[in-house]
Design a protein around this motif. Structure first.
Motif, PDB file in Angstrom:
ATOM      1  N   THR A  37       0.838  -1.204   0.000  1.00  0.00           N
ATOM      2  CA  THR A  37       0.000   0.000   0.000  1.00  0.00           C
ATOM      3  C   THR A  37       0.872   1.253   0.000  1.00  0.00           C
ATOM      4  OG1 THR A  37      -1.758  -1.168   1.165  1.00  0.00           O
ATOM      5  CG2 THR A  37      -1.796   1.244   1.266  1.00  0.00           C
ATOM      6  N   ALA A  38       1.911   1.256   0.815  1.00  0.00           N
ATOM      7  CA  ALA A  38       2.830   2.400   0.860  1.00  0.00           C
ATOM      8  C   ALA A  38       3.508   2.601  -0.488  1.00  0.00           C
ATOM      9  CB  ALA A  38       3.873   2.203   1.962  1.00  0.00           C
ATOM     10  N   HIS A  41       1.114   4.225  -2.857  1.00  0.00           N
ATOM     11  CA  HIS A  41       0.972   5.657  -2.554  1.00  0.00           C
ATOM     12  C   HIS A  41       2.176   6.437  -3.061  1.00  0.00           C
ATOM     13  CE1 HIS A  41      -2.170   5.110   0.906  1.00  0.00           C
ATOM     14  NE2 HIS A  41      -2.543   4.555  -0.230  1.00  0.00           N
ATOM     15  N   ASN A 119      12.523   6.483  -1.975  1.00  0.00           N
ATOM     16  CA  ASN A 119      11.729   5.813  -0.938  1.00  0.00           C
ATOM     17  C   ASN A 119      10.970   4.624  -1.506  1.00  0.00           C
ATOM     18  OD1 ASN A 119      12.533   7.423   1.193  1.00  0.00           O
ATOM     19  ND2 ASN A 119      10.874   8.876   0.914  1.00  0.00           N
ATOM     20  N   ILE A 123      11.235   0.707  -0.322  1.00  0.00           N
ATOM     21  CA  ILE A 123      10.056  -0.094   0.017  1.00  0.00           C
ATOM     22  C   ILE A 123      10.011  -1.350  -0.849  1.00  0.00           C
ATOM     23  CG2 ILE A 123       7.526  -0.153  -0.079  1.00  0.00           C
ATOM     24  CD1 ILE A 123       7.573   2.789   0.812  1.00  0.00           C
TER      25      ILE A 123
END
Length: 160
Positions: A37-38, A41, A119, A123
């Protein structure tokens, strides 16, 4: 011994009982869902920043004094005119807006895209590690289930 000196303990998954392995599996699934999910986003944010730079690049001298619709809310627009195409107002977060020259605004959004990309890569690497751990855990669980089935079959044949 301080917590900074503490070394992480490694636990051999083959030594754990099946119910505990199921709990670890559920925890890994939850972590992977959160990370996925991150990551999603991050990709959406990157696309938004890319769209911002595209909009800034679309401001050409031909756009001077053109009538546009200015969004006041997500569903309310009012007519307006582009009077200055050399600078733009950008959202820098938490409700703050700054007027910047077009080149500075593009630089700002490019730096944001680079930050988000870094980032997102971190992830993605973490998700790949969790997936590898998950696959290993599934193999161990399958092995333990097979062992239990064989033991049950041997007990059943021995009792006959």
């Amino acid at each position: 011994m301080s917590t900074a000196d503490a070394k992480p303990q490694t636990i051999n998954l083959e030594d754990l009982p099946l119910p505990q392995l199921h709990k670890i599996k559920a925890q890994l699934e939850e972590e992977m869902d959160g990370l996925t999910t991150a990551f999603s986003h991050m990709k959406q944010a990157q696309a938004t920043f890319r769209e911002c730079t595209n909009c800034i690049d679309a401001l050409t001298p031909d756009c001077q004094d053109k009538t546009i619709l200015v969004p006041l809310t997500s569903s309310l627009y009012v007519p307006g005119k582009l009077s200055n195409i050399d600078s733009v107002v950008i959202d820098i977060g938490t409700g703050y807006y700054v007027e910047k020259p077009k080149a500075d605004a593009v630089t700002y959004y490019n730096s944001k895209m680079d930050y988000v990309q870094a980032n997102a890569k971190a992830i993605q690497d973490t998700v790949e590690q969790k997936q590898a751990s998950y696959r290993g855990l599934l193999e161990i669980m399958q092995y333990k289930i097979t062992q239990q089935q064989q033991a049950t079959a041997e007990k059943a044949s021995a009792s006959k």
